[in-house]
Design a protein around this motif. Structure first.
Motif, PDB file in Angstrom:
ATOM      1  N   UNK A 157       0.844  -1.204   0.000  1.00 20.32           N
ATOM      2  CA  UNK A 157       0.000   0.000   0.000  1.00 20.32           C
ATOM      3  C   UNK A 157       0.880   1.256   0.000  1.00 20.32           C
ATOM      4  N   UNK A 158       1.955   1.259   0.778  1.00 21.36           N
ATOM      5  CA  UNK A 158       2.865   2.406   0.813  1.00 21.36           C
ATOM      6  C   UNK A 158       3.504   2.642  -0.557  1.00 21.36           C
ATOM      7  N   UNK A 159       3.829   1.575  -1.252  1.00 19.70           N
ATOM      8  CA  UNK A 159       4.371   1.715  -2.607  1.00 19.70           C
ATOM      9  C   UNK A 159       3.330   2.370  -3.509  1.00 19.70           C
ATOM     10  N   UNK A 160       2.094   1.886  -3.427  1.00 14.17           N
ATOM     11  CA  UNK A 160       1.024   2.448  -4.274  1.00 14.17           C
ATOM     12  C   UNK A 160       0.808   3.926  -3.993  1.00 14.17           C
ATOM     13  N   UNK A 161       0.812   4.313  -2.746  1.00 17.01           N
ATOM     14  CA  UNK A 161       0.619   5.726  -2.377  1.00 17.01           C
ATOM     15  C   UNK A 161       1.793   6.573  -2.874  1.00 17.01           C
ATOM     16  N   UNK A 162       3.002   6.091  -2.702  1.00 14.03           N
ATOM     17  CA  UNK A 162       4.168   6.868  -3.145  1.00 14.03           C
ATOM     18  C   UNK A 162       4.209   6.970  -4.671  1.00 14.03           C
ATOM     19  N   UNK A 163       3.785   5.920  -5.366  1.00 13.24           N
ATOM     20  CA  UNK A 163       3.721   5.972  -6.831  1.00 13.24           C
ATOM     21  C   UNK A 163       2.664   6.988  -7.262  1.00 13.24           C
ATOM     22  N   UNK A 164       1.528   6.980  -6.605  1.00 11.46           N
ATOM     23  CA  UNK A 164       0.469   7.951  -6.933  1.00 11.46           C
ATOM     24  C   UNK A 164       0.985   9.387  -6.753  1.00 11.46           C
ATOM     25  N   UNK A 165       1.642   9.652  -5.651  1.00 10.53           N
ATOM     26  CA  UNK A 165       2.163  11.001  -5.400  1.00 10.53           C
ATOM     27  C   UNK A 165       3.255  11.365  -6.406  1.00 10.53           C
ATOM     28  N   UNK A 166       4.113  10.428  -6.715  1.00  2.00           N
ATOM     29  CA  UNK A 166       5.180  10.673  -7.688  1.00  2.00           C
ATOM     30  C   UNK A 166       4.603  10.971  -9.068  1.00  2.00           C
ATOM     31  N   UNK A 167       3.532  10.286  -9.402  1.00  2.00           N
ATOM     32  CA  UNK A 167       2.906  10.476 -10.723  1.00  2.00           C
ATOM     33  C   UNK A 167       2.273  11.852 -10.857  1.00  2.00           C
ATOM     34  N   UNK A 168       1.915  12.463  -9.753  1.00  2.00           N
ATOM     35  CA  UNK A 168       1.304  13.801  -9.788  1.00  2.00           C
ATOM     36  C   UNK A 168       2.318  14.895 -10.109  1.00  2.00           C
ATOM     37  N   UNK A 169       3.564  14.664  -9.792  1.00  4.23           N
ATOM     38  CA  UNK A 169       4.604  15.679  -9.955  1.00  4.23           C
ATOM     39  C   UNK A 169       5.064  15.761 -11.406  1.00  4.23           C
ATOM     40  N   UNK A 170       5.088  16.991 -11.927  1.00  6.94           N
ATOM     41  CA  UNK A 170       5.574  17.208 -13.299  1.00  6.94           C
ATOM     42  C   UNK A 170       6.816  18.087 -13.294  1.00  6.94           C
ATOM     43  N   UNK A 171       7.656  17.914 -12.293  1.00  6.87           N
ATOM     44  CA  UNK A 171       8.902  18.669 -12.279  1.00  6.87           C
ATOM     45  C   UNK A 171       9.970  17.883 -13.033  1.00  6.87           C
ATOM     46  N   UNK A 172      10.956  18.621 -13.503  1.00  7.74           N
ATOM     47  CA  UNK A 172      12.035  17.993 -14.259  1.00  7.74           C
ATOM     48  C   UNK A 172      12.990  17.315 -13.281  1.00  7.74           C
ATOM     49  N   UNK A 173      13.235  16.013 -13.465  1.00  5.69           N
ATOM     50  CA  UNK A 173      14.189  15.332 -12.582  1.00  5.69           C
ATOM     51  C   UNK A 173      15.575  15.952 -12.696  1.00  5.69           C
ATOM     52  N   UNK A 174      16.347  15.888 -11.621  1.00  2.00           N
ATOM     53  CA  UNK A 174      17.659  16.534 -11.588  1.00  2.00           C
ATOM     54  C   UNK A 174      18.556  16.129 -12.749  1.00  2.00           C
ATOM     55  N   UNK A 175      18.595  14.874 -13.092  1.00  2.00           N
ATOM     56  CA  UNK A 175      19.457  14.411 -14.180  1.00  2.00           C
ATOM     57  C   UNK A 175      19.089  15.008 -15.517  1.00  2.00           C
ATOM     58  N   UNK A 176      17.816  15.325 -15.714  1.00  9.77           N
ATOM     59  CA  UNK A 176      17.388  15.906 -16.979  1.00  9.77           C
ATOM     60  C   UNK A 176      17.597  17.406 -17.015  1.00  9.77           C
ATOM     61  N   UNK A 177      17.640  18.049 -15.858  1.00  9.57           N
ATOM     62  CA  UNK A 177      17.791  19.508 -15.830  1.00  9.57           C
ATOM     63  C   UNK A 177      19.052  19.966 -16.549  1.00  9.57           C
ATOM     64  N   UNK A 178      20.160  19.287 -16.309  1.00  8.08           N
ATOM     65  CA  UNK A 178      21.429  19.693 -16.927  1.00  8.08           C
ATOM     66  C   UNK A 178      21.399  19.485 -18.439  1.00  8.08           C
ATOM     67  N   UNK A 179      20.667  18.474 -18.907  1.00  6.71           N
ATOM     68  CA  UNK A 179      20.606  18.213 -20.335  1.00  6.71           C
ATOM     69  C   UNK A 179      19.740  19.234 -21.064  1.00  6.71           C
ATOM     70  N   UNK A 180      18.816  19.865 -20.333  1.00 10.84           N
ATOM     71  CA  UNK A 180      17.879  20.788 -20.969  1.00 10.84           C
ATOM     72  C   UNK A 180      18.326  22.244 -20.900  1.00 10.84           C
TER      73      UNK A 180
END
Length: 182
Positions: A157-180
């Motif tokens: 259940x904790x995995x499902x909740x954390x996945x749901x919250x992660x899916x809501x975020x549309x920020x650029x992950x740190x690794x992609x920031x430098x490439x963009x």
């Protein structure tokens, strides 16, 4: 004749003065026009630079959106797989069945490889907790004991909740920031 020569001399001096005056005014107007022309060119260059900057910014934003969309699509696909596998593992206890073994293998592949590329820190922490609970349940002599099952279900259940919250975020992950970065 002296008066005529004087008048003639005065006329020549006035003519030379008027000519010099006309030349001075012409040079002054020329300089003013050139200064105005230079100001106009400077304004046009600044305007072009701003337009280029705006176009560059628009391209950067578009690239960010496209990259983030691709990343979120990949993340969603991997999260869907993980959710499906975890759902199965939390509700089935026949560790020896082929289907269970296949799901367990798939979970460990997701855990060690695929999720690592897309998961956020809260999802990672929940996955670690789920794996530890699952390992404990599989190693126990009495897998039907409700405390092990409850632990796996709660961690799932904790995995499902954390996945749901992660899916809501549309920020650029740190690794992609430098490439963009423009």
């Amino acid at each position: 004749m002296d008066a005529e020569k004087r008048i003639d001399l005065i006329v020549k001096i006035l003519t030379i003065g008027a000519t010099l005056w006309t030349i001075a005014v012409g040079i002054s107007e020329f300089n003013q026009n050139k200064a105005a022309e230079l100001d106009l060119r400077k304004y046009e260059l600044v305007k072009m630079h701003r337009q280029d900057s705006l176009e560059t910014l628009a391209k950067y934003r578009q690239a960010t959106i496209e990259t983030l969309t691709k990343f979120k699509n990949k993340q969603s696909k991997v999260y869907d797989e993980a959710t499906e596998v975890i759902s199965y593992l939390t509700t089935h206890l026949n560790f020896k069945s082929e289907e269970y073994k296949a799901k367990d293998t798939k979970f460990r592949r997701l855990y060690w490889v695929e999720l690592s590329a897309v998961e956020t820190q809260p999802v990672e922490a929940a996955m670690v907790g789920f794996k530890l609970a699952l390992d404990s349940l599989q190693k126990s002599k009495y897998p039907s004991q409700s405390r092990w099952q409850d632990s796996v279900r709660n961690r799932g259940y904790q995995v499902a909740v954390s996945i749901r919250e992660s899916s809501k975020s549309w920020s650029v992950p740190n690794g992609l920031k430098s490439e963009l970065a423009p």
